[in-house]
Design an enzyme around this catalytic site. Structure first.
Site, PDB file in Angstrom:
ATOM      1  N   TYR A   1      -1.054  14.195   1.800  1.00 13.94           N
ATOM      2  CA  TYR A   1      -1.332  13.061   1.116  1.00 13.94           C
ATOM      3  C   TYR A   1      -1.659  13.357  -0.511  1.00 13.94           C
ATOM      4  O   TYR A   1      -1.588  14.673  -0.780  1.00 13.94           O
ATOM      5  CB  TYR A   1      -2.697  12.645   1.812  1.00 13.94           C
ATOM      6  N   CYS A   2      -1.445  12.466  -1.243  1.00 14.75           N
ATOM      7  CA  CYS A   2      -2.033  12.546  -2.560  1.00 14.75           C
ATOM      8  C   CYS A   2      -2.707  11.304  -3.015  1.00 14.75           C
ATOM      9  O   CYS A   2      -3.530  10.891  -1.940  1.00 14.75           O
ATOM     10  CB  CYS A   2      -0.560  12.410  -3.362  1.00 14.75           C
ATOM     11  N   ARG A   3      -2.872  10.837  -4.219  1.00 17.40           N
ATOM     12  CA  ARG A   3      -3.567   9.711  -4.495  1.00 17.40           C
ATOM     13  C   ARG A   3      -3.066   8.367  -3.906  1.00 17.40           C
ATOM     14  O   ARG A   3      -4.092   7.651  -3.454  1.00 17.40           O
ATOM     15  CB  ARG A   3      -3.678   9.440  -6.156  1.00 17.40           C
TER      16      ARG A   3
END
Length: 118
Positions: free
Chosen positions: A83-85
Site C-alpha cells: 500500500y501507499c498513500r
C-alpha cells in the site's frame, strides 16, 4: 495510426494490472490477517513515520534502489500486501513485484482509504 497506438497502449497497461490483485480495505484486512503475508508500505519514510498499518515494512518505491531492496529483503514464497498513500505508487510497486514473480495484493484505496474505513 494514432488511434491504434492508443488502443495498444491501453491494452498493454490493462494487461499489467492483471499481474496483481487490487482490493478494498475490507478484503485487504483479511489478506493481512494471515501471518504469512508480508505487509509493505511503499511511501516515503516521513509518510510512514506519520502513521502506518500494523508492522508494515517500509521501502520507498520512489527511491533509486527500490527494486534491489525488495528483491534482497522480501521472501519470494510469501504473499506481499502493498500500500501507499492513495493507491497510485502501490500499483507501480505491485507491478514491479509481480514482474519478479511475487504474489501481490495491493490496497486499491491506499492508506487514506484504510483510515477512512477504520
Amino acid at each position: 495510426m494514432g488511434l491504434i497506438a492508443f488502443i495498444s497502449c491501453m491494452l498493454g497497461c490493462n494487461a499489467q494490472t492483471d499481474k496483481f490483485k487490487s482490493v478494498g480495505p475490507e478484503e485487504f484486512r483479511a489478506v493481512i490477517a494471515d501471518t504469512a503475508t508480508v505487509l509493505l508500505d511503499v511511501r516515503t519514510p516521513e509518510e510512514y513515520a506519520e502513521g502506518h498499518i500494523g508492522d508494515a515494512r517500509n521501502i520507498d518505491v520512489l527511491s533509486d534502489d527500490f527494486e534491489t531492496a525488495v528483491l534482497a529483503s522480501l521472501p519470494a514464497d510469501k504473499t506481499i500486501a502493498v500500500y501507499c498513500r492513495s493507491g497510485r505508487r502501490s500499483k507501480k510497486a505491485a507491478t514491479i513485484l509481480a514482474e519478479h514473480g511475487y504474489d501481490v495484493v495491493e490496497l486499491e484505496t491506499g492508506y487514506l482509504g484504510w483510515i477512512k474505513e477504520k
